[in-house]
Design an enzyme around this catalytic site. Structure first.
Site, PDB file in Angstrom:
ATOM      1  N   PRO A 131      42.397  41.076  34.222  1.00  0.00           N
ATOM      2  CA  PRO A 131      42.846  41.575  32.916  1.00  0.00           C
ATOM      3  C   PRO A 131      42.310  42.982  32.646  1.00  0.00           C
ATOM      4  CG  PRO A 131      40.982  40.124  32.603  1.00  0.00           C
ATOM      5  CD  PRO A 131      41.269  40.123  34.091  1.00  0.00           C
ATOM      6  N   LYS A 132      42.767  43.941  33.430  1.00  0.00           N
ATOM      7  CA  LYS A 132      42.207  45.290  33.398  1.00  0.00           C
ATOM      8  C   LYS A 132      43.005  46.226  32.492  1.00  0.00           C
ATOM      9  CE  LYS A 132      40.405  45.033  38.154  1.00  0.00           C
ATOM     10  NZ  LYS A 132      39.034  45.498  38.103  1.00  0.00           N
TER      11      LYS A 132
END
Length: 245
Positions: free
Chosen positions: A115-116
């Site tokens: 989840p960047k």
């Protein structure tokens, strides 16, 4: 270019100049400041996906400096991971990650489902203090501080925790916007060489932000802190649950 060539060469976009290389992905002198804090259990229950189960009401806030990483270069990362259990065994769920380098953002999202988001994390030493900050644009959203190398940690429990599985919720939409991939992914770190591990007094402040909502898991009490230096390899992942099946 014919279809067979496309199939043979396709790895990542753009086809003729991928945004990141194939692995293995080795990290040298990867440096962590991890501040473990107690938060509201109800807030955790809203975000940890089944079939994972909460292990406790704590969050590990991480600042990670990566000066030498295969294919990804020199960058820094910051985010939150949550201790969980999967089929009775311990691990961590990676909830949020913010970093300042495009290849690991693209590769992390496309391969594993990390989840960047793009932001400006920093991890540095300020005189006698290890300092981590996270800015989203010009806005400060996290500040962590820790006494620099006050006490050495026993390496065995540190290594044990680093070998635990990590879990991700990988989501990729179809071209019409409907879900095409929605999977729980498990991955490990391997070939870990622990070079140092320390603890000391620590403090953590999180600030509300609409697009970097780390403060949605508020700090109620800091319970532990660690400063770690290690080499390791980021392994490829495996799907352990398909939400669309």
């Amino acid at each position: 270019m014919d279809a067979a060539t496309i199939r043979e060469t396709a790895f990542a976009m753009p086809l003729t100049s991928p945004g990141f290389p194939k692995g293995p992905y080795r990290f040298v002198n990867r440096e962590y400041m991890i501040i473990t804090y107690r938060t509201d259990r109800a807030a955790l229950e809203k975000i940890v996906p089944e079939p994972l189960e909460l292990a406790d009401d704590v969050v590990k806030y991480e600042f990670i400096r990566m000066p030498d990483s295969t294919g990804f270069g020199d960058y820094t990362e910051s985010g939150q991971v949550i201790p969980v259990r999967y089929k009775g065994k311990p691990g961590v769920y990676v909830h949020s990650m913010f970093l300042n380098d495009h290849p690991p953002i693209a590769g992390g999202r496309e391969i594993w489902g990390f989840p960047k988001k793009l932001a400006r994390p920093v991890l540095e030493v300020e005189i006698d203090t290890l300092v981590g900050t996270l800015d989203y644009g010009r806005i400060r959203v996290a500040t962590g501080t820790m006494g620099y190398k006050h006490h050495t940690l026993d390496h065995d429990p540190v290594l044990s925790s680093m070998h635990e599985p990590n879990f991700l919720l990988k989501i990729i939409p179809h071209v019409d916007g409907s879900p095409r991939i929605c999977e729980l992914v498990r991955y490990h770190m391997s070939d870990i060489v622990l070079k140092g591990a320390w603890t000391g007094p620590a403090a953590l402040a999180l600030y509300p932000h609409a697009l970097a909502p780390v403060a949605d898991l508020p700090v109620r009490e800091v319970v532990a802190a660690s400063h770690i230096l290690a080499d390791m390899t980021l392994d490829l992942g495996e799907v352990v649950h398909d939400y669309l099946a």
